[in-house]
Structures are given as C-alpha cells and as structure tokens.
Write a protein that holds these residues in place. Sequence first.
Motif, PDB file in Angstrom:
ATOM      1  N   HIS A 274       0.878  -1.193   0.000  1.00 17.23           N
ATOM      2  CA  HIS A 274       0.000   0.000   0.000  1.00 17.23           C
ATOM      3  C   HIS A 274       0.909   1.235   0.000  1.00 17.23           C
ATOM      4  CE1 HIS A 274      -3.369  -2.630   1.178  1.00 17.23           C
ATOM      5  NE2 HIS A 274      -2.439  -3.248   1.879  1.00 17.23           N
ATOM      6  N   PRO A 275       1.561   1.477  -1.132  1.00 16.21           N
ATOM      7  CA  PRO A 275       2.610   2.514  -1.142  1.00 16.21           C
ATOM      8  C   PRO A 275       2.111   3.876  -0.664  1.00 16.21           C
ATOM      9  CG  PRO A 275       2.357   1.497  -3.335  1.00 16.21           C
ATOM     10  CD  PRO A 275       1.387   0.822  -2.432  1.00 16.21           C
ATOM     11  N   GLU A 276       0.848   4.185  -0.899  1.00 20.27           N
ATOM     12  CA  GLU A 276       0.360   5.518  -0.474  1.00 20.27           C
ATOM     13  C   GLU A 276       0.317   5.613   1.059  1.00 20.27           C
ATOM     14  OE1 GLU A 276      -2.650   2.714  -0.751  1.00 20.27           O
ATOM     15  OE2 GLU A 276      -1.273   3.179  -2.367  1.00 20.27           O
ATOM     16  N   VAL A 277       0.027   4.475   1.712  1.00 21.93           N
ATOM     17  CA  VAL A 277       0.046   4.476   3.189  1.00 21.93           C
ATOM     18  C   VAL A 277       1.490   4.640   3.672  1.00 21.93           C
ATOM     19  CG1 VAL A 277      -0.390   3.102   5.272  1.00 21.93           C
ATOM     20  CG2 VAL A 277      -2.031   3.033   3.384  1.00 21.93           C
ATOM     21  N   LEU A 278       2.368   3.891   3.053  1.00 17.91           N
ATOM     22  CA  LEU A 278       3.773   3.930   3.461  1.00 17.91           C
ATOM     23  C   LEU A 278       4.346   5.350   3.328  1.00 17.91           C
ATOM     24  CD1 LEU A 278       5.652   1.770   4.512  1.00 17.91           C
ATOM     25  CD2 LEU A 278       6.506   1.424   2.204  1.00 17.91           C
ATOM     26  N   ARG A 279       3.991   6.016   2.239  1.00 17.68           N
ATOM     27  CA  ARG A 279       4.510   7.385   2.023  1.00 17.68           C
ATOM     28  C   ARG A 279       4.063   8.321   3.149  1.00 17.68           C
ATOM     29  NH1 ARG A 279       3.179   7.308  -4.406  1.00 17.68           N
ATOM     30  NH2 ARG A 279       4.646   5.624  -4.796  1.00 17.68           N
ATOM     31  N   ASN A 280       2.840   8.129   3.610  1.00 16.89           N
ATOM     32  CA  ASN A 280       2.347   9.004   4.676  1.00 16.89           C
ATOM     33  C   ASN A 280       3.089   8.782   5.990  1.00 16.89           C
ATOM     34  OD1 ASN A 280      -0.213  10.817   4.130  1.00 16.89           O
ATOM     35  ND2 ASN A 280      -0.360   9.048   2.763  1.00 16.89           N
ATOM     36  N   VAL A 281       3.373   7.519   6.315  1.00 13.01           N
ATOM     37  CA  VAL A 281       4.037   7.277   7.610  1.00 13.01           C
ATOM     38  C   VAL A 281       5.549   7.503   7.531  1.00 13.01           C
ATOM     39  CG1 VAL A 281       2.252   5.686   8.400  1.00 13.01           C
ATOM     40  CG2 VAL A 281       4.310   4.756   7.306  1.00 13.01           C
ATOM     41  N   TYR A 282       6.035   7.777   6.340  1.00 12.09           N
ATOM     42  CA  TYR A 282       7.464   8.026   6.144  1.00 12.09           C
ATOM     43  C   TYR A 282       7.777   9.517   5.984  1.00 12.09           C
ATOM     44  CZ  TYR A 282      10.635   4.032   5.795  1.00 12.09           C
ATOM     45  OH  TYR A 282      11.494   3.000   6.088  1.00 12.09           O
ATOM     46  N   ALA A 283       6.764  10.383   5.934  1.00  7.93           N
ATOM     47  CA  ALA A 283       7.013  11.795   5.614  1.00  7.93           C
ATOM     48  C   ALA A 283       7.893  12.461   6.669  1.00  7.93           C
ATOM     49  CB  ALA A 283       5.689  12.543   5.497  1.00  7.93           C
ATOM     50  N   ALA A 284       8.849  13.224   6.196  1.00 13.71           N
ATOM     51  CA  ALA A 284       9.744  13.960   7.097  1.00 13.71           C
ATOM     52  C   ALA A 284       9.211  15.379   7.352  1.00 13.71           C
ATOM     53  CB  ALA A 284      11.142  14.010   6.496  1.00 13.71           C
ATOM     54  N   ALA A 285       7.917  15.580   7.140  1.00 19.58           N
ATOM     55  CA  ALA A 285       7.332  16.935   7.129  1.00 19.58           C
ATOM     56  C   ALA A 285       7.446  17.698   8.454  1.00 19.58           C
ATOM     57  CB  ALA A 285       5.864  16.860   6.699  1.00 19.58           C
ATOM     58  N   ALA A 286       7.754  17.013   9.550  1.00 17.25           N
ATOM     59  CA  ALA A 286       7.901  17.731  10.823  1.00 17.25           C
ATOM     60  C   ALA A 286       9.046  18.748  10.769  1.00 17.25           C
ATOM     61  CB  ALA A 286       8.112  16.749  11.964  1.00 17.25           C
ATOM     62  N   MET A 287       9.862  18.669   9.704  1.00 19.24           N
ATOM     63  CA  MET A 287      10.945  19.658   9.544  1.00 19.24           C
ATOM     64  C   MET A 287      10.418  21.081   9.475  1.00 19.24           C
ATOM     65  SD  MET A 287      11.974  19.517   5.489  1.00 19.24           S
ATOM     66  CE  MET A 287      11.956  17.793   5.128  1.00 19.24           C
ATOM     67  N   TRP A 288       9.164  21.263   9.001  1.00 16.74           N
ATOM     68  CA  TRP A 288       8.638  22.620   8.837  1.00 16.74           C
ATOM     69  C   TRP A 288       8.006  23.051  10.165  1.00 16.74           C
ATOM     70  CZ3 TRP A 288       7.480  19.065   4.643  1.00 16.74           C
ATOM     71  CH2 TRP A 288       8.426  19.181   3.620  1.00 16.74           C
ATOM     72  N   THR A 289       8.868  23.515  11.049  1.00 14.80           N
ATOM     73  CA  THR A 289       8.431  23.758  12.426  1.00 14.80           C
ATOM     74  C   THR A 289       7.550  25.000  12.573  1.00 14.80           C
ATOM     75  OG1 THR A 289      10.560  24.833  12.836  1.00 14.80           O
ATOM     76  CG2 THR A 289      10.335  22.525  13.521  1.00 14.80           C
ATOM     77  N   ALA A 290       7.408  25.794  11.500  1.00 12.12           N
ATOM     78  CA  ALA A 290       6.416  26.877  11.577  1.00 12.12           C
ATOM     79  C   ALA A 290       5.033  26.282  11.792  1.00 12.12           C
ATOM     80  CB  ALA A 290       6.439  27.706  10.299  1.00 12.12           C
ATOM     81  N   ASN A 291       4.891  24.986  11.487  1.00 12.86           N
ATOM     82  CA  ASN A 291       3.605  24.318  11.701  1.00 12.86           C
ATOM     83  C   ASN A 291       3.587  23.475  12.971  1.00 12.86           C
ATOM     84  OD1 ASN A 291       4.156  23.813   8.349  1.00 12.86           O
ATOM     85  ND2 ASN A 291       2.489  25.120   9.008  1.00 12.86           N
ATOM     86  N   ALA A 292       4.647  23.555  13.767  1.00 15.23           N
ATOM     87  CA  ALA A 292       4.696  22.714  14.967  1.00 15.23           C
ATOM     88  C   ALA A 292       3.712  23.201  16.033  1.00 15.23           C
ATOM     89  CB  ALA A 292       6.109  22.693  15.541  1.00 15.23           C
TER      90      ALA A 292
END
Length: 446
Positions: free
Chosen positions: A92-110
């Motif tokens: 289920h590659p679309e599921v895997l991509r979501n749990v692998y996202a490094a998006a927490a890097m954008w801490t303006a959204n933290a």
Amino acid sequence: MSAIEANFDGLIGPTHNYAGLSHGNIASADHALEVANPKEAALQGLGKMRRLAEMGFVQGLLPPHARPHTPTLKRLGFSGSDHQMIVQAARHPEVLRNVYAAAAMWTANAATISPSADTKDGRLHITPANLTTMFHRSIEPPTTSRMLKAIFPDEKLFAHHEPLPAGAQFGDEGAANHSRFCSRYGDPGVELFVYGRQGLGGGKAPKVFPGRQALEASQAIAHLHRLDPARTLYVQQNPAAIDAGAFHNDVVAVANRNVFFYHEEAFEDPDELEVALRRAGAGFDFAFVRVPSNQVPAADAVGSYLFNSQLLDRPGSGGHEMMLILPEEAREIDSTRAYLEELTAGSGPITRAEFLDLRQSMRNGGGPACLRLRVVLSEPELSAVHKGVLPDEAQFERLEDWVKTHYRDRLLPDDLADPSLMGESYRALDELTEILGLGSLYHFQR
Ligand code: SUG
C-alpha cells in the motif's frame, strides 16, 4: 522585561523525500516522485541555522520525528514486528509514504506560541498544531508535544496546552498563520491570527484548495493563551490566494516587530487590516510594506517564496533596519529580484536581502520561514530552555558529521518499501537523542 526572538528550526530527518502528499501545495505536487537527497537537505537546513547563529541570533532546533511511524501502521491494522509491518505496508505505497514523511521539519507548523508579555498569567503559552488537514502531518502532534515539553520544561514559565481536538472544523496549522507585532520583543504585542475558512460553516472559502486553518481553531488558541482580546485580531486570508497556492499565510506575508511585509492579494481588504492593526497596536510605529501585484504577480510570490523569508533585525543597525533571509529562488525570478533590488535600495525599513540554498526543502513547499518556529524568550525563559537544542559551533560540527554518517544522498518514494531504511533511520535518531541529551524521545526507544 527585555526579551529576544529565537528561531527553532526543524532538523531535517533521514527520510526526506518527494511523495506529493500535500494537495494545494504546488511545489509538493510539481516535484512528486522526484529523487530527493536527504543528506543535502539536512546540511542545507543546518547551514541556515549556522548562518543565523553566526549573525548573533539565538538559534535552536527541533529534532526530526521517528519515521516510518510504525505506531500509526499498527493503528491502521498492520501487525507483527516493525519489519513485518513495513513489508505489508509496501503493498500500500500511499500508506507507506504518509508514515514516512519527514514533514515535521517545517516547524512553523509545529505550534502556536504566545510570548509571556502577551498572556494574562505571564507565562509563555504553547499549543502544538493538530495538523488535521493532511494525514501525513496529523501524525506529528503527540511527538511535537513531547518534544516541546522536554525543551521548555519549567511549568512555572511555560504553559503547554494539548493540540486542539481533531476534525476539520478545528484545523490548526500553527505559527504559519500567526504573526505578532510589537515595538520591542519584551513589550506586550498584538497577535494576528489568519484563517483560511470558518470551520463551523459560514463565510467564504477557497474553491480549489483546502483552507487549512479554521477561524474557530485560532479563536480557541487565543482563549487558551489568555490573550488580551483588544490586542488579538483575526483576519481571513484571501481565498483567491489559497487557490493560487498560498496554503499557509506565511507564503504571502511575514512580520517582524513593527514591520509587516505582505503581498497585496494576501488579504481581501488590506486597508482595513492596516487600520485594525494600528488601532490594536496604538503606539507602535507600524511600517506596512505592501507589495503590489503589478510588480510581483501572485504566481511569482508563490513560485519564489519571496514572503516565506525570515524578516530579522539587521545586526549592527541598533534595531533601525531589517533584513530578509530568502531562498535562492527569489533572485531567480525576474519580478522578485527586481522588487528586492528596489526595496533594499529604498528608504524603507528593509535594507538587506540575503539568499540561501534551501532547494531540497523548497521542492516540497518549505522555505526559510517554514523551517523555523519563532519563540520570544525573556532572560529567565531562555536560561530554562534545554541547552542541547541550542547548538554552538562544536555542536553544529557534530550534527553535520552525524548527518554525513547516517543519511542517504538519494531517496525515491519506491525506496521506502525497503525495511533497511527504517533501521538506518532509527539508528540515526537514537544517536541524535544522545547528542542532544534529550533522553528517550521516540517510540522505538521505549
Ligand atoms: O504541509 N509539505 C508541507 C510544507 C509546509 C510548509 N510550511 C509552511 N508554509 N509554514 C505541507 O504542505 C510535502 C510532503 C510531500 O509531498 O512529500 C509537505 O508536507
């Protein structure tokens, strides 16, 4: 009380990749499935942090989150060991991509942060964003919350709130939609919350892309933070700007103290907003730098990330001049380059522009401003911050070596199916918690 503004940048994690996960974020869609270079990404991010530290700004960092996030896979019905779950999820590659996202890097959204000078109880208030609009980002809040509590530990000084309840009606994307105005950082400020739509119905909404920030979320945060209603403003971002690709307000506006640098189309009625700000901030010597569309078309503002810059007091100017830290892209587009030349040569408050290569992050829609969470800190508050996340020269070198040792220089979404990437990533993060002295932060360490 005197105070400074610190920037806490997201340290870019080892699984940085281009998965095309963010509908409404044009860069994320345009670069979907391209080859990413996590090592270069992290070094570019550290380079920006170093540059600010070198100029004398207080620079901190927030660690990456553990990816893949196997607890989320478990909640989604995958079972067995972590290794087995990755093998199952690879189907289920679309599921895997979501749990692998490094998006927490954008801490303006933290998180949204209100400095102690603005709050009724005199504490600095922190509400981690619930990030409900994008599934891959909705995984972040519990970890963000834990990290912020570890970094700002003293409850007499720091008030930590829970992320708002989940649900589109209370979608909250943190400081990317929040600006604070003041004369000096330590003085009481005016907090401006910019929303994309009304969560509980009514009003206008963007037609093409999601308005991620709900008015009701912003209101809840202002109440939780015990802000003075007379100094708290809410304004809707122009729905047309969201439909043009400004998925967060920090794509079309940035503030520092008394200066507001924004695009003419960022708000439907900028005149009214300026009047409201002047009224709320009576006594501030506001300077509004409104960029007209005939000089910088909205599409160029989004393409260049002109406004996703860091607006800073220019070192050595005694607080009389400001500078912008911009992505290289802002000098590659003709209109924004010409605009910046005119701006910095003029008589306004912004007298310098400096450009940094942040292309790895930019290709996912994250510019200089996305990568940092601003925290205004008084002296006692700064002394109470966990020291391991405020790097000095030696610590920057150590972090760069750590990146060079552990990160890949090539990553495609298809590579996420390889379970060895998980092992590499967890080993790197395990070592990082030691470097930062943060204890066991991650699920795989417990
Ligand atoms: O939430 N991109 C992030 C970019 C966040 C930028 N932050 C600010 N404007 N403050 C987002 O859209 C893309 C991930 C991907 O497609 O692989 C992403 O999540």
